[in-house]
Design a protein around this motif. Structure first.
Motif, PDB file in Angstrom:
ATOM      1  N   ALA A  93      43.964  30.288  33.652  1.00 28.49           N
ATOM      2  CA  ALA A  93      44.667  31.373  34.336  1.00 28.49           C
ATOM      3  C   ALA A  93      43.708  32.469  34.767  1.00 28.49           C
ATOM      4  CB  ALA A  93      45.747  31.949  33.419  1.00 28.49           C
ATOM      5  N   THR A  94      42.698  32.745  33.933  1.00 29.23           N
ATOM      6  CA  THR A  94      41.709  33.762  34.303  1.00 29.23           C
ATOM      7  C   THR A  94      40.926  33.332  35.533  1.00 29.23           C
ATOM      8  OG1 THR A  94      41.455  34.695  32.085  1.00 29.23           O
ATOM      9  CG2 THR A  94      39.590  34.917  33.572  1.00 29.23           C
ATOM     10  N   GLN A  95      40.555  32.063  35.599  1.00 28.65           N
ATOM     11  CA  GLN A  95      39.806  31.579  36.756  1.00 28.65           C
ATOM     12  C   GLN A  95      40.608  31.759  38.043  1.00 28.65           C
ATOM     13  OE1 GLN A  95      38.182  27.622  36.189  1.00 28.65           O
ATOM     14  NE2 GLN A  95      37.930  27.953  33.998  1.00 28.65           N
ATOM     15  N   ILE A  96      41.887  31.418  38.002  1.00 32.25           N
ATOM     16  CA  ILE A  96      42.729  31.578  39.193  1.00 32.25           C
ATOM     17  C   ILE A  96      42.859  33.055  39.544  1.00 32.25           C
ATOM     18  CG2 ILE A  96      45.000  31.175  40.199  1.00 32.25           C
ATOM     19  CD1 ILE A  96      45.314  28.806  38.317  1.00 32.25           C
ATOM     20  N   SER A  97      43.058  33.899  38.523  1.00 32.84           N
ATOM     21  CA  SER A  97      43.251  35.329  38.773  1.00 32.84           C
ATOM     22  C   SER A  97      42.005  35.971  39.369  1.00 32.84           C
ATOM     23  CB  SER A  97      43.652  36.048  37.481  1.00 32.84           C
ATOM     24  OG  SER A  97      42.598  36.062  36.534  1.00 32.84           O
ATOM     25  N   VAL A 173      45.662  46.326  37.981  1.00 36.05           N
ATOM     26  CA  VAL A 173      45.282  45.551  36.806  1.00 36.05           C
ATOM     27  C   VAL A 173      45.597  44.097  37.090  1.00 36.05           C
ATOM     28  CG1 VAL A 173      45.626  45.197  34.335  1.00 36.05           C
ATOM     29  CG2 VAL A 173      45.772  47.507  35.295  1.00 36.05           C
ATOM     30  N   VAL A 174      44.637  43.219  36.801  1.00 35.89           N
ATOM     31  CA  VAL A 174      44.793  41.786  37.055  1.00 35.89           C
ATOM     32  C   VAL A 174      44.604  41.035  35.747  1.00 35.89           C
ATOM     33  CG1 VAL A 174      43.981  39.791  38.375  1.00 35.89           C
ATOM     34  CG2 VAL A 174      43.862  42.097  39.385  1.00 35.89           C
ATOM     35  N   MET A 175      45.521  40.119  35.454  1.00 34.37           N
ATOM     36  CA  MET A 175      45.329  39.318  34.241  1.00 34.37           C
ATOM     37  C   MET A 175      45.989  37.958  34.393  1.00 34.37           C
ATOM     38  SD  MET A 175      47.861  41.082  31.415  1.00 34.37           S
ATOM     39  CE  MET A 175      47.103  40.078  30.133  1.00 34.37           C
ATOM     40  N   GLY A 176      45.378  36.978  33.738  1.00 37.15           N
ATOM     41  CA  GLY A 176      45.950  35.649  33.700  1.00 37.15           C
ATOM     42  C   GLY A 176      46.745  35.461  32.421  1.00 37.15           C
ATOM     43  N   SER A 177      47.797  34.658  32.501  1.00 34.35           N
ATOM     44  CA  SER A 177      48.619  34.403  31.330  1.00 34.35           C
ATOM     45  C   SER A 177      49.242  33.033  31.445  1.00 34.35           C
ATOM     46  CB  SER A 177      49.722  35.461  31.181  1.00 34.35           C
ATOM     47  OG  SER A 177      50.609  35.117  30.136  1.00 34.35           O
ATOM     48  N   GLU A 214      46.190  29.669  44.101  1.00 33.38           N
ATOM     49  CA  GLU A 214      44.828  29.177  44.246  1.00 33.38           C
ATOM     50  C   GLU A 214      44.385  29.295  45.708  1.00 33.38           C
ATOM     51  OE1 GLU A 214      44.828  25.221  42.758  1.00 33.38           O
ATOM     52  OE2 GLU A 214      45.061  25.832  40.663  1.00 33.38           O
ATOM     53  N   LEU A 215      43.183  29.790  45.911  1.00 30.62           N
ATOM     54  CA  LEU A 215      42.656  29.940  47.270  1.00 30.62           C
ATOM     55  C   LEU A 215      41.148  30.113  47.229  1.00 30.62           C
ATOM     56  CD1 LEU A 215      43.365  33.536  48.692  1.00 30.62           C
ATOM     57  CD2 LEU A 215      43.100  33.002  46.288  1.00 30.62           C
ATOM     58  N   GLN A 216      40.529  29.953  48.378  1.00 28.66           N
ATOM     59  CA  GLN A 216      39.109  30.271  48.543  1.00 28.66           C
ATOM     60  C   GLN A 216      39.040  31.623  49.242  1.00 28.66           C
ATOM     61  OE1 GLN A 216      36.449  27.083  49.931  1.00 28.66           O
ATOM     62  NE2 GLN A 216      38.196  25.672  49.827  1.00 28.66           N
TER      63      GLN A 216
END
Length: 346
Positions: A93-97, A173-177, A214-216
């Motif tokens: 999730a962190t990688q995507i975020s 604030v950005v976070m993956g979960s 997910e995106l570039q």
């Protein structure tokens, strides 16, 4: 601002471009002006000393040097950039975020903090390496990255992170979960839920199964869907100013749930509200697409987001320390990232 160059330094010297004719330094609340044409490759001392021909005007460029241990609280209010805080953990999730956040960063304007919390020295080293890797990626966007590895203290973790966000005066604030994707388990998601209830800043939540997010960042155009409600104009202004980019031709979708009457015809109130929001978007140079939804936002909005492959669903979060069942349902069912915004109607 085209005639103002801005930089921050933590050392005593900063490189001055050849097109700069006036150098100002800002330190401890005081502005010092040093006049004179600067020569390429020369150094301007942090407290106003300069080199070159006194009184030269050059092409009129002005360089402002902020001397501060925490440049985010001073420089960004001048440059129009934002402070982003990204909470980092060892999870998909962190990688995507982070990849999503890269597409939001404004070149030469934004300051980004990659933040994690360690309990041991071993954790601190591992998290430092992870955050450093993300910081290198952020540099490619020409944003200014920083890494902060916090030492776990006796306070609840959510409170410690909330205090950090407040001290940084964060704009996002950005976070993956991944916990939110598990219907019967809180897991790490319990921290996300705690922050959703307490943090007053806009919070971008990305789950591990948020495939639409997910995106570039260097190639893809961002798609953001904004929930249209009577009280969500500040949300739209925020998204247009801080999330999407008109020059990149990002796509803005305006969606309102429960927009039809019993005969499945769009109501007059819905039509007027969507038209009004589209006018607001046009002020920010966006041509929003209007989407009246038969069903509620948390159901039909999620379906539309899946169909359109929307990266971010943006919605208003009412003030208070509780999350409605509708918000929880949308968070668990969507495959997009979710931006929860707290703001007052203007």
């Amino acid at each position: 601002m085209d005639d103002v160059l801005v930089t921050t330094i933590s050392a005593q010297e900063a490189s001055v471009p050849s097109n700069v004719s006036l150098v100002c330094t800002y330190h401890a609340g005081k502005l010092t002006t040093a006049q004179g044409r600067q020569q390429g490759g020369s150094k301007a001392q942090a407290h106003g000393r300069n080199s070159g021909t006194p009184g030269g005007r050059g092409d009129g460029k002005v360089m402002v040097i902020f001397v501060s241990d925490n440049p985010a609280t001073q420089i960004l209010r001048t440059t129009g950039g934002k402070v982003m805080v990204i909470f980092v953990s060892d999870s998909p999730a962190t990688q995507i975020s982070v990849h999503l956040a890269l597409s939001i960063m404004r070149a030469t304007k934004d300051i980004v903090y990659f933040v994690s919390v360690a309990q041991t020295k071993v954790q601190q080293v591992a998290l430092q390496e992870m955050c450093d890797k993300y910081a290198v990626q952020a540099k490619a966007t020409l944003a200014t990255p920083h890494v902060d590895i916090l030492q776990r203290d006796s306070r609840p973790l959510a409170e410690q992170l909330e205090d950090y966000v407040t001290s940084m005066k964060a704009d996002l604030v950005v976070m993956g979960s991944h916990g939110l994707s598990e219907a019967n388990s809180l897991g790490i998601g319990s921290l996300t839920l705690a922050l959703l209830k307490t943090i007053s800043k806009p919070l971008l939540v990305v789950k591990a199964n948020a495939k639409n997010a997910e995106l570039q960042w260097s190639k893809d155009k961002l798609k953001v869907m904004v929930q249209v409600e009577h009280t969500s104009r500040p949300l739209l202004h925020y998204v247009c100013s801080n999330i999407v980019l008109a020059l990149r031709y990002d796509k803005l979708l305006l969606a309102r749930g429960g927009a039809s009457d019993k005969s499945h015809q769009e109501t007059t109130m819905c039509r007027r509200l969507l038209d009004n929001f589209n006018d607001v978007a046009a002020q920010h140079h966006f041509d929003g697409s209007k989407h009246p939804l038969d069903g509620p936002w948390e159901v039909d909005g999620v379906k539309l987001a899946n169909t359109e492959k929307v990266h971010v669903m943006a919605m208003n979060q009412p003030a208070g320390r509780t999350l409605s069942e509708k918000t929880m349902k949308m968070l668990k069912s969507t495959r997009s990232a979710v931006l929860l915004f707290r703001g007052k109607e203007t």
